[in-house]
Enzyme design. Structure first.
Site: not given
Ligand SMILES: [Zn+2]
Length: 259
Positions: A161, A151-152, A155
């Site tokens: 999101h 997830h990071e 980014h």
């Protein structure tokens, strides 16, 4: 008796899954919102710098360079503070992003732009390539789960999101009264480029159903449709098929078969 044991096993499994699912309800909740004098966190885990170098970075504007061989190489430096086991988990998170996409993480040697992975306070990343060294914080042990790690990195590749999408109100209902008062801003919408891909409830970039809940009640509910009971938000453990398509579209890479 057997049934009771089975039930216990199932409920233990479910609660483990639940903890994983709720990326933004668990690990990131412990994050302080101000990292230092010039950097703060938006939406819980996206670092924003107010210094001169800051630029608003939505998808296309802050891409990593694409190599002539068609891959997008993201150089990384890993803090020596991570144990062997932790290093393995971080590499698994990288592999999860690489599989079926044109992204390749390579150990930093001399590259100008690179991610510096460190066990700072909380799990957070800047959005997209900022130029030069940029921190991805993966605190141990809370952030060292493959889903959170991937997830990071998403980014860092430039993705916000999923429920920040401008058209999200067609797909989910935000339950404002159930959200911690000081975290309401984490549920803002942004004018993002959805790359002509469908809204993805199973995206690794989707908040869980109970993210930032102040009273244990859901904060995001899928809009009513025939299958809404079966929809699980923020699957959390791996990139979805659409997440991989997002990467390949944003970076203008070919289809899955090319990698
Ligand atoms: Zn996030």
């Amino acid at each position: 008796m057997e049934q009771i044991i089975l039930l216990c096993l199932v409920s233990t499994f479910l609660s483990a899954v639940h903890a994983q699912v709720n990326i933004h309800g668990t690990a990131i909740l412990t994050t302080t919102r101000i990292i230092d004098g010039t950097t703060s966190l938006r939406e819980g885990d996206i670092a924003v710098s107010s210094g001169r170098r800051s630029k608003v970075c939505f998808a296309r504007s802050c891409l990593w360079n694409k190599s002539v061989d068609g891959h997008v190489y993201v150089a990384y430096r890993l803090s020596p503070d991570y144990s062997e086991m932790e290093t393995k988990l971080i590499k698994k998170g990288m592999e999860s992003v690489e599989k079926g996409t044109c992204v390749r993480f390579v150990p930093w040697t001399h590259q100008r732009d690179y991610v510096d992975i460190q066990p700072k306070s909380g799990c957070w990343s800047y959005l997209g390539a900022r130029g030069g060294r940029q921190t991805v914080s993966l605190q141990s042990p809370d952030c060292l789960r493959v889903g959170v790690i991937s997830h990071e990195f998403m980014h860092a590749l430039g993705f916000v999101h999923e429920q920040s999408r401008f058209d999200r109100d067609n797909y989910v209902t935000i339950m404002w009264p159930n959200i911690w008062r000081d975290r309401l801003r984490n549920f803002e919408k942004f004018k993002t480029d959805s790359l002509d891909l469908p809204y993805d409830y199973g995206s690794i970039m989707h908040f869980g159903m109970y993210a930032y809940s102040q009273d244990g009640q859901p904060t995001i509910i899928p809009k009513n449709n025939q299958n809404s009971k079966d929809i699980r938000l923020g699957k959390g453990s791996a990139l979805s098929r659409i997440d991989k398509m997002k990467i390949n579209k944003l970076y203008k890479c070919g289809g899955k078969d090319d990698y």
